[in-house]
Enzyme design. Structure first.
Site, PDB file in Angstrom:
ATOM      1  N   SER A  34       0.876  -1.261  -0.038  1.00 13.42           N
ATOM      2  CA  SER A  34      -0.056   0.024  -0.072  1.00 13.42           C
ATOM      3  C   SER A  34       0.816   1.247  -0.175  1.00 13.42           C
ATOM      4  O   SER A  34       1.800   1.377  -0.749  1.00 13.42           O
ATOM      5  CB  SER A  34      -1.158  -0.075   1.087  1.00 13.42           C
ATOM      6  OG  SER A  34      -1.982   0.826   0.930  1.00 13.42           O
ATOM      7  N   ASP A  37      -6.055  -3.296  -2.267  1.00 14.55           N
ATOM      8  CA  ASP A  37      -4.893  -3.098  -1.676  1.00 14.55           C
ATOM      9  C   ASP A  37      -4.129  -4.408  -1.246  1.00 14.55           C
ATOM     10  O   ASP A  37      -4.942  -5.166  -0.583  1.00 14.55           O
ATOM     11  CB  ASP A  37      -5.589  -2.188  -0.280  1.00 14.55           C
ATOM     12  CG  ASP A  37      -4.396  -1.545   0.593  1.00 14.55           C
ATOM     13  OD1 ASP A  37      -3.321  -2.238   0.920  1.00 14.55           O
ATOM     14  OD2 ASP A  37      -4.793  -0.241   0.653  1.00 14.55           O
TER      15      ASP A  37
END
Length: 297
Positions: free
Chosen positions: A48, A173
């Site tokens: 991320s 993500d």
């Protein structure tokens, strides 16, 4: 002009960057200070926002590390509720990752230095269709576009940002994957027993179960693996942190843990982000002697 060959001076330790959205305004200070101290680790992994920290570190660009999570938030194309309503995301990820880093754009990325850097890199994504964690390495990043679409995919916060279509599937993500947000598995599979981990939550933090699981089940009807991963992530995240604290007690991990985290993952105030970065700088400078000792420098 001949480019001076780049080298690594830490080869027995993996450098791992946790995600956390704009909390990386604080941890980007670690990137900047490691580079100013000429500490070059030979294996880096990120999830991320940690993916952005990772690639900025490998481009050896301390100024971009800061700008990515501080000044850049002031760009009107960075994203807002209007871009969210238009389907571009609260953070306009296509612009942030795939346009702003181009050579003539507002946040140019030094891909030549990235390519010249001998360090290994792993970025982590989550396959929304299969529910599998995806580890990307340099073989997946032959061009700037290849690199940045994977940084974007790794950073695509569900609900707030549209999923990324790539490789014939759909990604969100990487924090939804096996480690819950800190890429420990990537380092272990590469054979590392020593870890230097840059975290984005205070030491006392414990992730709680999601309060509204039905919302995720409704929102991700097309991708039930995403709903399940979101609902169960708290367990994986807490377990990973406990593993790291145990490794720290054993002397096998150095954990940079923010003493305080003054911003949330969605913070947009440049003043607050800049203050967080300064906090990170002050802390990492205090810890630098201990970091150097752990790394054998």
């Amino acid at each position: 002009m001949m480019r001076t060959p780049l080298t690594s001076n830490v080869t027995d330790t993996a450098l791992l960057f946790e995600g956390g959205g704009m909390r990386a305004s604080l941890t980007s200070a670690v990137v900047a200070e490691l580079l100013r101290e000429r500490i070059h680790v030979d294996f880096v992994a990120g999830i991320s926002a940690g993916s952005s920290n990772s690639v900025n570190y490998l481009a050896r660009d301390p100024e971009r590390a800061r700008r990515s999570f501080v000044d850049f938030a002031d760009d009107p194309r960075f994203g807002n509720w209007l871009s969210f309503v238009r389907g571009k995301g609260l953070f306009n990820a296509e612009y942030i990752y795939e346009h702003a880093g181009l050579p003539e754009a507002d946040l140019p990325y030094d891909f030549a230095t990235f390519q010249a850097n001998p360090a290994r890199l792993v970025l982590v994504g989550f396959d929304a269709v299969t529910g599998q964690t995806r580890w990307w390495d340099r073989s997946d990043m032959g061009t700037l576009a290849d690199l940045m679409v994977r940084v974007r995919a790794s950073s695509t916060m569900p609900v707030l940002m549209p999923p990324v279509h790539a490789e014939g599937t759909v990604f969100v993500d990487g924090a939804l994957g096996v480690d819950g947000g800190i890429p420990v598995t990537a380092a272990e599979e590469a054979g590392f027993e020593k870890l230097f981990v840059v975290m984005t939550r205070e030491r006392s933090y414990v992730k709680r179960p999601e309060r509204f699981p039905a919302f995720y089940q409704r929102t991700f009807r097309r991708y039930p693996a995403v709903a399940e991963a979101l609902i169960s992530r708290w367990r994986r995240y807490n377990e990973t942190r406990e593993r790291l604290f145990e490794m720290e007690r054993q002397g096998r991990a150095y954990l940079f843990v923010p003493e305080s985290m003054p911003v949330s993952n969605g913070e947009r105030s440049v003043a607050k982000l800049a203050a967080a970065h300064e906090l990170g700088l002050a802390q990492v400078r205090r810890e630098m002697p201990a970091i150097r000792e752990f790394l054998g420098l």
